[in-house]
Design a protein around this motif. Structure first.
Motif, PDB file in Angstrom:
ATOM      1  N   ALA A 103       0.809  -1.222   0.000  1.00  0.00           N
ATOM      2  CA  ALA A 103       0.000   0.000   0.000  1.00  0.00           C
ATOM      3  C   ALA A 103       0.843   1.274   0.000  1.00  0.00           C
ATOM      4  O   ALA A 103       0.513   2.247  -0.691  1.00  0.00           O
ATOM      5  CB  ALA A 103      -0.948  -0.004   1.197  1.00  0.00           C
ATOM      6  N   THR A 104       1.920   1.313   0.749  1.00  0.00           N
ATOM      7  CA  THR A 104       2.759   2.514   0.838  1.00  0.00           C
ATOM      8  C   THR A 104       3.395   2.839  -0.505  1.00  0.00           C
ATOM      9  O   THR A 104       3.345   3.975  -0.978  1.00  0.00           O
ATOM     10  CB  THR A 104       3.863   2.323   1.900  1.00  0.00           C
ATOM     11  N   HIS A 105       3.989   1.839  -1.132  1.00  0.00           N
ATOM     12  CA  HIS A 105       4.623   2.053  -2.429  1.00  0.00           C
ATOM     13  C   HIS A 105       3.584   2.340  -3.515  1.00  0.00           C
ATOM     14  O   HIS A 105       3.811   3.154  -4.399  1.00  0.00           O
ATOM     15  CB  HIS A 105       5.490   0.848  -2.804  1.00  0.00           C
ATOM     16  N   GLU A 106       2.454   1.658  -3.438  1.00  0.00           N
ATOM     17  CA  GLU A 106       1.382   1.875  -4.418  1.00  0.00           C
ATOM     18  C   GLU A 106       0.910   3.324  -4.352  1.00  0.00           C
ATOM     19  O   GLU A 106       0.723   3.976  -5.386  1.00  0.00           O
ATOM     20  CB  GLU A 106       0.229   0.907  -4.140  1.00  0.00           C
ATOM     21  N   ALA A 107       0.718   3.860  -3.152  1.00  0.00           N
ATOM     22  CA  ALA A 107       0.269   5.253  -2.994  1.00  0.00           C
ATOM     23  C   ALA A 107       1.317   6.224  -3.538  1.00  0.00           C
ATOM     24  O   ALA A 107       0.974   7.201  -4.210  1.00  0.00           O
ATOM     25  CB  ALA A 107      -0.016   5.544  -1.515  1.00  0.00           C
ATOM     26  N   TRP A 108       2.598   5.952  -3.270  1.00  0.00           N
ATOM     27  CA  TRP A 108       3.676   6.806  -3.776  1.00  0.00           C
ATOM     28  C   TRP A 108       3.663   6.821  -5.296  1.00  0.00           C
ATOM     29  O   TRP A 108       3.760   7.868  -5.923  1.00  0.00           O
ATOM     30  CB  TRP A 108       5.033   6.326  -3.236  1.00  0.00           C
ATOM     31  N   ALA A 109       3.542   5.650  -5.898  1.00  0.00           N
ATOM     32  CA  ALA A 109       3.542   5.538  -7.362  1.00  0.00           C
ATOM     33  C   ALA A 109       2.322   6.229  -7.980  1.00  0.00           C
ATOM     34  O   ALA A 109       2.440   6.892  -9.011  1.00  0.00           O
ATOM     35  CB  ALA A 109       3.594   4.070  -7.781  1.00  0.00           C
ATOM     36  N   LEU A 133      11.644   2.516 -10.187  1.00  0.00           N
ATOM     37  CA  LEU A 133      11.911   3.765  -9.467  1.00  0.00           C
ATOM     38  C   LEU A 133      11.253   3.774  -8.093  1.00  0.00           C
ATOM     39  O   LEU A 133      11.818   4.275  -7.124  1.00  0.00           O
ATOM     40  CB  LEU A 133      11.438   4.964 -10.284  1.00  0.00           C
ATOM     41  N   THR A 134      10.064   3.204  -8.022  1.00  0.00           N
ATOM     42  CA  THR A 134       9.341   3.166  -6.746  1.00  0.00           C
ATOM     43  C   THR A 134      10.107   2.374  -5.696  1.00  0.00           C
ATOM     44  O   THR A 134      10.131   2.738  -4.526  1.00  0.00           O
ATOM     45  CB  THR A 134       7.931   2.574  -6.943  1.00  0.00           C
ATOM     46  N   TYR A 135      10.751   1.295  -6.106  1.00  0.00           N
ATOM     47  CA  TYR A 135      11.481   0.438  -5.168  1.00  0.00           C
ATOM     48  C   TYR A 135      12.995   0.651  -5.226  1.00  0.00           C
ATOM     49  O   TYR A 135      13.753  -0.141  -4.667  1.00  0.00           O
ATOM     50  CB  TYR A 135      11.155  -1.027  -5.438  1.00  0.00           C
ATOM     51  N   SER A 136      13.468   1.701  -5.875  1.00  0.00           N
ATOM     52  CA  SER A 136      14.910   1.919  -6.062  1.00  0.00           C
ATOM     53  C   SER A 136      15.628   2.197  -4.747  1.00  0.00           C
ATOM     54  O   SER A 136      15.016   2.514  -3.725  1.00  0.00           O
ATOM     55  CB  SER A 136      15.149   3.065  -7.033  1.00  0.00           C
ATOM     56  N   LYS A 137      16.940   2.103  -4.823  1.00  0.00           N
ATOM     57  CA  LYS A 137      17.821   2.239  -3.654  1.00  0.00           C
ATOM     58  C   LYS A 137      17.619   3.557  -2.915  1.00  0.00           C
ATOM     59  O   LYS A 137      17.557   3.582  -1.694  1.00  0.00           O
ATOM     60  CB  LYS A 137      19.277   2.138  -4.114  1.00  0.00           C
ATOM     61  N   ASN A 138      17.524   4.653  -3.622  1.00  0.00           N
ATOM     62  CA  ASN A 138      17.484   5.961  -2.963  1.00  0.00           C
ATOM     63  C   ASN A 138      16.085   6.547  -2.841  1.00  0.00           C
ATOM     64  O   ASN A 138      15.939   7.719  -2.568  1.00  0.00           O
ATOM     65  CB  ASN A 138      18.410   6.953  -3.672  1.00  0.00           C
ATOM     66  N   ASP A 159      13.374   7.385  -0.770  1.00  0.00           N
ATOM     67  CA  ASP A 159      12.895   7.536   0.605  1.00  0.00           C
ATOM     68  C   ASP A 159      11.471   8.063   0.504  1.00  0.00           C
ATOM     69  O   ASP A 159      11.258   9.255   0.278  1.00  0.00           O
ATOM     70  CB  ASP A 159      13.793   8.507   1.365  1.00  0.00           C
ATOM     71  N   LEU A 160      10.516   7.196   0.621  1.00  0.00           N
ATOM     72  CA  LEU A 160       9.103   7.552   0.401  1.00  0.00           C
ATOM     73  C   LEU A 160       8.636   8.706   1.272  1.00  0.00           C
ATOM     74  O   LEU A 160       7.738   9.429   0.876  1.00  0.00           O
ATOM     75  CB  LEU A 160       8.213   6.328   0.638  1.00  0.00           C
TER      76      LEU A 160
END
Length: 99
Positions: free
Chosen positions: A19-25, A88-93, A95-96
């Protein structure tokens, strides 16, 4: 069946949507579904090489790497956008909290 197992094995170490990454994307790409994007990444990229964890590279590094690879994979524009959004959503840098 063997191909399916190999693809599952490669893809199982790649982050699943949450959910957190989905919202960011969704804030950046309104029509992106990270679950679909992940499957596109696994399907299109595992045919030529091992899958890299999105956290292996920064956003900038993924931009360069993916621009070269998407051409080689003959991906459609929409599929390319979907996969780069996932990476990009899950990339190293990424910070959501700060974005």
């Amino acid at each position: 069946m063997l191909l399916g197992f190999i693809m599952y094995s490669c893809g199982s170490s790649i982050p699943l949507s949450d959910a957190t990454h989905e919202a960011w994307a969704k804030k950046r790409w309104s029509n992106i579904d990270l679950s679909v994007s992940r499957e596109l990444y696994v399907t299109n990229c595992s045919g030529c090489h091992r899958l890299h964890s999105p956290k292996e590279y920064t956003m900038g590094e993924w931009g360069v790497i993916f621009s070269e690879m998407s051409v080689k994979a003959h991906m459609s524009e929409q599929d390319s956008i979907s996969v780069i959004a996932y990476l990009l959503t899950y990339s190293k840098n990424n910070d959501l909290r700060s974005q």
